[in-house]
Scaffold this active site. Structure first.
Site, PDB file in Angstrom:
ATOM      1  CD  GLU A  90      -8.787   5.287  -1.606  1.00 56.86           C
ATOM      2  OE1 GLU A  90      -9.635   5.000  -0.749  1.00 56.86           O
ATOM      3  OE2 GLU A  90      -7.768   5.954  -1.348  1.00 56.86           O
ATOM      4  CG  ASP A 121      -4.665   5.965   0.501  1.00 58.81           C
ATOM      5  OD1 ASP A 121      -5.696   5.310   0.711  1.00 58.81           O
ATOM      6  OD2 ASP A 121      -4.459   7.089   0.993  1.00 58.81           O
ATOM      7  CG  ASP A 142      -2.224   0.641   1.038  1.00 56.51           C
ATOM      8  OD1 ASP A 142      -2.296   1.590   0.236  1.00 56.51           O
ATOM      9  OD2 ASP A 142      -3.198   0.202   1.658  1.00 56.51           O
ATOM     10  CG  HIS A 151      -8.367  -0.272   5.110  1.00 54.02           C
ATOM     11  ND1 HIS A 151      -8.390  -0.544   3.763  1.00 54.02           N
ATOM     12  CD2 HIS A 151      -7.908   1.007   5.225  1.00 54.02           C
ATOM     13  CE1 HIS A 151      -7.955   0.506   3.086  1.00 54.02           C
ATOM     14  NE2 HIS A 151      -7.666   1.452   3.952  1.00 54.02           N
ATOM     15  CG  ASP A 152     -10.842   3.239   4.670  1.00 59.44           C
ATOM     16  OD1 ASP A 152     -10.416   3.355   5.835  1.00 59.44           O
ATOM     17  OD2 ASP A 152     -10.226   3.672   3.673  1.00 59.44           O
TER      18      ASP A 152
END
Length: 545
Positions: free
Chosen positions: A251, A199, A98, A318-319
């Protein structure tokens, strides 16, 4: 032509802090991941996506990076990372990292230097505006409804931060920033990683500070995403990724289905993107998602990217809260239906750790059991507005990211080895770990875990599901999703019922008249295909003709 490896692969997202605690300090770590590589290989995934493990003060769970080339000590050592990477590759599992290139931590050496003086060689690495009358340069607000500007006394300036003040945005107009980021990416490629999930990627290009921020809720953050000129930065990144053979998934908030092909097509910037548009709430508490919106949004994206472009598929991460809670009322059969949906759509599926067990949202006993700062802020606001503590807690936690970040349920003790370790984990372990856990489910042929493993094995050997095209079939029922996946003479019909009731559906004659055979089914009996027939609650079936 041979498809790129990632088009036929399935990813597995690991939130390291919660996956496996190997040294009994209450925090998951890299040796803990290495310990379970054989389990992941058995499951049938092809690559691992690790949430940030870089050195970080953890203001934003590692997305505030203070050193791009160091492992945070709470996760282990550099030797631990090398062991994990080597062992993953030995298991034929690729590893992607990430990476955040939109901003850094305010503890990063670059910002520490930049904030000291306007003459610092690092000052231009960030975005600054002069202080006039002690007020921010404009009235922009960020994703937490706070000002996007923070004051820096040493230089009497304001710096821009799209996220927390501790996460200053990088100035991508600076050639030196571009050079530094490219050098860092090349360094990681030299370590033999296999790619990156990037990200906040759509935020790199900023608009002039005199640009008014839309007041409409749906467009409020549009000035921060996918702005004209971003393609220059993305093309430069893409050239490096392509040269080094790195898989990339971006993302991409603000990128819509009609522009996704530009991002992910043959001349695009990323191999695939994560879209954010299929997520829509039907109620705050209990936390229920809008299922009709889910199906309509997925169908739009799938249809638009049918021939050009590629999508990273996910239902939780995770969000987001747990998908079986918001789409299936915590029912194990619904967890299997969601597995069928995820693994039969066109794109690269990503399973979030614990999803394959049917892990659910958590019943938090009090706000002190939570970790994500917005939860406490929402709770306090609701209390001040006159809600009871029970009402405030329910509303503040029902959609909280903490629901997906609780420790993985390897056994009745979560990721610990006994009750004491379970109770001392960094975030509470879900109370239902006594029944929903890897040990129990591995031994139960009818478990969610074993259904995932069966689905993954089927997909791995089915070309139509891996790379075939998509076509939606109308059923007349909002909560039933029907579609074809087809390639040459291979054709699959998929039916997904996400309602908790028996439902009668109708299919077009050109579909119902074919001779279909059920090959995968998450309940006891698969319905015979006809023009009109009943489908059971949370039933999912895959048919071949």
């Amino acid at each position: 032509m041979t498809n790129p490896w990632w088009q036929t692969a399935v990813g597995y997202q690991i939130y390291p802090r919660s996956f496996q605690d190997s040294n009994h300090d209450g925090i998951g770590d890299l040796p803990g991941i290495t310990q379970h590589l054989a389990d992941l290989k058995w499951l049938g995934v092809d690559f691992l996506w690790l949430n940030p493990i870089y050195q970080s003060p953890n203001i934003d769970n590692g997305y505030d990076i203070s050193d791009f080339q160091a492992i945070d000590p709470e996760y282990g050592t550099w030797a631990d990372f090398e062991t994990l990477l080597t062992q993953a590759h030995a298991h034929d599992l690729r590893v992607i990292m990430d990476l955040v290139v939109n901003h850094t931590s305010d503890q990063h050496r670059w910002f520490q230097e930049a904030r000291q003086s306007k003459t610092s060689p690092y000052h231009d690495y960030y975005i600054w505006q002069a202080n006039v009358d002690g007020t921010p340069p404009n009235n922009w607000t960020n994703f937490t409804d706070d000002s996007t500007w923070a004051y820096n006394e040493a230089t009497d300036e304001w710096y821009f931060h799209l996220f927390a003040p501790e996460q200053p945005d990088l100035n991508w107009e600076s050639a030196q920033v571009q050079t530094e980021i490219i050098a860092m990416i090349n360094w990681w490629a030299d370590q033999k990683i296999d790619g990156f999930r990037l990200d906040a990627l759509s935020h790199l290009k900023k608009v002039p500070i005199n640009t008014p921020q839309p007041t409409d809720d749906a467009e409020h953050f549009s000035i921060f995403s996918n702005n004209p000129g971003i393609e220059v930065f993305l093309q430069k990144l893409h050239a490096t990724f392509k040269e080094r053979g790195l898989m990339t998934v971006g993302e991409a908030g603000g990128v819509h289905a009609d522009t996704a092909a530009v991002w992910t097509g043959p001349s695009g910037f990323m191999d695939m993107i994560f879209e954010l548009e299929h997520q829509s709430r039907a109620s705050e508490f209990p936390p229920q998602a809008d299922i009709a919106h889910l199906f309509n949004s997925l169908a739009e994206w799938e249809t638009t990217l049918n021939q050009t472009g590629w999508l990273g598929l996910y239902l939780e991460n995770h969000d987001q809260p747990r998908s079986v809670t918001v789409y299936g009322d915590n029912h194990p059969t619904a967890a299997k239906a969601l597995a069928t949906l995820l693994l039969t759509l066109r794109g690269t599926p990503f399973i979030f750790q614990g999803q394959e067990l049917g892990m659910t949202n958590v019943d938090f006993a009090n706000v002190e059991q939570t970790d994500d700062p917005p939860v406490a802020e929402t709770y306090n606001r609701l209390i001040a507005a006159g809600n009871t503590s029970v009402e405030a807690l329910q509303q503040a936690t029902s959609w909280s990211r903490d629901n997906s970040r609780t420790p993985y349920q390897w056994s009745e003790f979560g990721f610990g080895e006994n009750a004491t370790e379970r109770d001392n984990s960094w975030l509470i372990t879900n109370a239902n770990t006594a029944t929903i856990n890897h040990v129990n489910e591995l031994a139960d042929p009818a478990s969610v875990l074993n259904y995932y493993q069966k689905m993954l094995q089927f997909r791995k050997n089915d070309v139509a599901l891996q790379t075939g095209r998509f076509k939606r079939i109308q059923t007349g029922v909002l909560q039933v999703f029907a579609y074809l996946r087809y390639l040459a003479t291979e054709q699959r019909l998929i039916l997904i019922n996400l309602s908790d009731a028996d439902v009668q559906i109708t299919l077009p004659a050109e579909i119902s008249s074919l001779d279909w055979t059920a090959v995968l089914n998450n309940v006891d009996v698969a319905p015979e295909i006809a023009e009109a027939f009943m489908i059971a609650p949370y039933q999912a079936v895959v048919y071949t003709d």
